[in-house]
Structures are given as C-alpha cells and as structure tokens.
Motif scaffolding. Structure first.
Motif, short mmCIF file in Angstrom:
data_model
loop_
_atom_site.label_atom_id
_atom_site.label_comp_id
_atom_site.label_asym_id
_atom_site.label_seq_id
_atom_site.Cartn_x
_atom_site.Cartn_y
_atom_site.Cartn_z
N SER A 65 41.39 22.59 24.17
CA SER A 65 41.50 23.95 23.67
C SER A 65 40.16 24.48 23.19
CB SER A 65 42.53 24.00 22.53
OG SER A 65 42.49 25.23 21.88
N LEU A 66 40.01 25.80 23.21
CA LEU A 66 38.78 26.44 22.73
C LEU A 66 38.82 26.73 21.24
CD1 LEU A 66 38.11 29.08 25.53
CD2 LEU A 66 36.79 27.04 25.07
N HIS A 67 39.92 26.42 20.56
CA HIS A 67 40.11 26.83 19.16
C HIS A 67 38.98 26.36 18.26
CE1 HIS A 67 44.72 27.31 19.82
NE2 HIS A 67 44.02 28.28 20.33
N THR A 68 38.46 25.16 18.49
CA THR A 68 37.39 24.63 17.63
C THR A 68 36.09 24.42 18.38
OG1 THR A 68 38.15 22.35 18.06
CG2 THR A 68 39.07 23.46 16.13
N TYR A 128 37.54 37.04 25.28
CA TYR A 128 38.06 36.69 23.96
C TYR A 128 37.02 35.90 23.16
CZ TYR A 128 43.15 37.61 23.80
OH TYR A 128 44.39 38.18 23.69
N LEU A 129 36.15 35.20 23.86
CA LEU A 129 35.32 34.18 23.25
C LEU A 129 34.18 34.78 22.42
CD1 LEU A 129 35.05 31.06 23.16
CD2 LEU A 129 33.37 31.30 24.99
N ASN A 182 39.98 29.63 29.17
CA ASN A 182 41.12 29.16 28.40
C ASN A 182 40.91 27.75 27.84
OD1 ASN A 182 43.97 29.36 27.56
ND2 ASN A 182 44.30 27.74 29.06
N LYS A 183 40.25 26.88 28.61
CA LYS A 183 40.01 25.50 28.16
C LYS A 183 38.64 25.05 28.66
CE LYS A 183 44.84 23.95 28.02
NZ LYS A 183 45.83 22.97 28.54
#
Length: 360
Positions: free
Chosen positions: A157-160, A89-90, A151-152
């Motif tokens: 979180s990986l969102h930012t 996903y990354l 995932n982390k």
C-alpha cells in the motif's frame, strides 16, 4: 475570456432570448464554457509533461408557454461536461515538499482522471386555477469517471510510502525493477426518474391552508468495472508498461436502487400562528451483484421522515419559532443486503428540536 500563466484559459459565452409567437411564448438559452491549463506542477524527469486539465461544458435550455386559456409551461434542459485532468492522489515526502512543493514523483506520470456527464430534464407546469398548481418532471443523469492512478508499489500500500526513504526512491523511479500498480477506477453512475407534485390553497373558516403533495419514482445505479496495470522502473527515473490488466478483473460489480417516495406538507396559518406539518414515506428496492465473486443479493426497505415547525408573530419585528423533525440517511445496496445481520448496514435516523426567537 481570460488568459493567465501556465497557459490557463477560460472562456464563457452564452446567448438567449424569448419571443412571442401566435402559438405562445418561446425562449432559449445556449451556453458554452471552456477551461484549460497546462498545470503548475512538474513531474520529476518529465518536466515537459502536462499536469493540467481541460473542461468543456455546453448547455441548452428551451421553454414554451402555449397561448391557451390554461396557464402552462414546458421547459427542457440538456447539459454535458467533458473533463480530463492529469491529476494524482499522491503527495510528497516532507523533505521533498520543503525542497520543491511543485514537484511530482516520476511514478505519477500516468495518473489521469477522465470524466463525462450527461444531465437533462423535461418539466411541465400548469395552473388550472390561481389556487391550484401542478408540476411534472422527468430527469436523467449519467456520470462516468475513470481515475487511472498509482495504487501500490511492489505489491504494498501507498499509505506509509512517503515515510519510507527507500519507497520514496522507488516513487522517483531510482530503483530498477520496482513495480508500481496503476488502478483504473472506472465507474458509471446513473440516476433517472419522474416526479409529480401539486400545491392547493384553500380556507377552512379563518384558517389558511397551503397543501403540497408529491410522488417520485427514482432509480439510481453505480457500476464498477476496474482493472490494474503494472509498470516497471528502469532505475533512471522512468517506468514502462509490463503487464496490462483485464477490464473488470479488479472490481466488477453493480449496485442499484429503485425508490418510490410520497410526501405531503401543509402550511397552516391561523392568526399569528403558522404551523407546517409534513411527512415523507419511501420504499427502497435494493439489488447488489458482484460478478467477480458470483454474488447476487436483493432486499427492500421502508423508511419515513417528517416533523412539524411553527412560528408565532409577537409583532412586526419579532417572532418565536420552533419545531421537531425526524431525519434519515438510507444505506446502500451492498451494505443493506448483507446476509449477516451483524454486518448489515441499517438506515440512520435522527431527531432534532429547535426553539428560538427571531428579530428583524
């Protein structure tokens, strides 16, 4: 067969025929599809690691039309898919995209999605008279997937993460002792049921009717059984497994719906007018179990959809058309069985209209 760069290969073969025998007409189709690639991206520090995929899909179809007075046909299909991809996903930070858009961070070296699917049906059709047709179908589908992916990082979180230079270095494995979590998003999906439908043509005076009605009993289920593994960075661009998760310790729940649906539709032709009224009723029985939280809930729901369309022939090349229709989108078991009315997810409904002119 095709072959290309990055060892990208595709092969598709099929063979089928139909033969007439003393017991009727028999036909079959065998198919094999294969596709694979080493992938076009490179994992930083692990250039030889495969970032591609492999897909295998065999399929078999059979039919038999018995040599009987009654016009009838049996049809069977079975298909299977096995798919494995070292995909993530990354993405990348903006500066790393500009430097090399085909890079992947070292923290994604274990990312992989593995799936399989079975799909099959058995269908019977019969035509007792030229004006009356029947169809019965039994079907089964199962799809399993486990997307094992980062995932982390250090519990966050990986969102930012891609906006933070320090975390980008962590994703590259340059900070010793950093911990990344890889979640096994392991899920099973099932859907199976039976469906019966019939069509009957008849006249009432000068008005033609084509009535279709049917019944479907359907069951579908999704089962989540997920876990998280922890990997630790050595500071030199690599990671190693330091804590192995227990299957089911992350998400361990089941959602199931049993649906009984009825529908009827009539195409009515009277002169230059054609009307098509129809209605569908569905009864849904929901079950939701969260084994990790020791939660079990159930509920049921009745919904309906329907409407009517029409056309009017002005001449051979022009016609007016229109209609009004009610649509629905049903909720899932988890949302609908919520005990708090404020949190419960109800069905969505829509009402649409159309009016137009068509010229050929």
């Amino acid at each position: 067969f095709t072959y290309g760069s990055d060892n990208t290969f595709m092969g598709h073969a099929h063979y089928g025929t139909a033969v007439d025998t003393e017991n009727g007409r028999f036909g079959y189709l065998l198919e094999m599809y294969y596709q694979s690639s080493d992938g076009f991206r490179e994992i930083q520090g692990h250039g030889g690691r495969d970032t591609g995929f492999e897909r295998i899909e065999p399929m078999l179809k059979l039919f038999w039309e018995p040599d009987t007075i009654l016009k009838q046909r049996w049809e069977f299909k079975y298909g299977y898919t096995d798919f494995d991809a070292n995909e993530t996903y990354l993405g990348l930070s903006e500066s790393d995209v500009r430097s090399n858009p085909y890079d992947r961070y070292a923290a994604t070296k274990y990312d992989n999605i593995d799936t399989f699917q079975h799909r099959t049906y058995l269908k019977y059709t019969a035509e007792p008279t030229p004006d009356f047709q029947l169809e019965a179908t039994a079907y089964y589908n199962r799809f399993n997937r486990n997307w094992y992916k980062i995932n982390k990082i250090n519990g966050g979180s990986l969102h930012t993460a891609l906006l933070n230079p320090a975390l980008v270095d962590s994703l590259k494995g340059l900070n010793a002792g950093d911990i990344i979590d890889l979640k096994a998003n392991n899920r099973d999906y099932y859907s199976y049921g039976t469906q019966f439908a019939g069509t009957y043509d008849f006249l009432t005076g000068d008005v033609e009717h084509n009535v279709t009605a049917g019944l479907r009993i359907h069951k579908d289920r999704v089962r989540r059984f997920q876990w998280v593994d922890e990997y630790t960075s050595n500071g030199a661009g690599d990671f190693s497994l330091t804590s192995e998760g227990t299957p089911g310790s992350d998400s361990n729940r089941r959602q199931e719906t049993v649906a009984t649906a009825l529908f009827v539709e009539d195409e009515i032709k009277a002169g230059k007018w054609t009307f098509r009224p129809g209605i569908r009723f569905e009864h849904l029985e929901f079950d939701y179990d969260d084994y990790k939280g020791d939660i079990s809930r159930d509920d049921d729901l009745n919904v309906w959809a329907g409407g009517m369309g029409f056309t009017y022939e002005l001449c051979d090349s022009d016609r007016i058309f229109g209609g009004i229709f009610r649509g629905i989108s049903t909720p899932g078991p988890k949302g609908y069985t919520e005990p708090d009315d404020a949190e419960q997810t109800d069905e969505e409904a829509s009402l649409s209209y159309e009016l137009g002119w068509r010229h050929t």
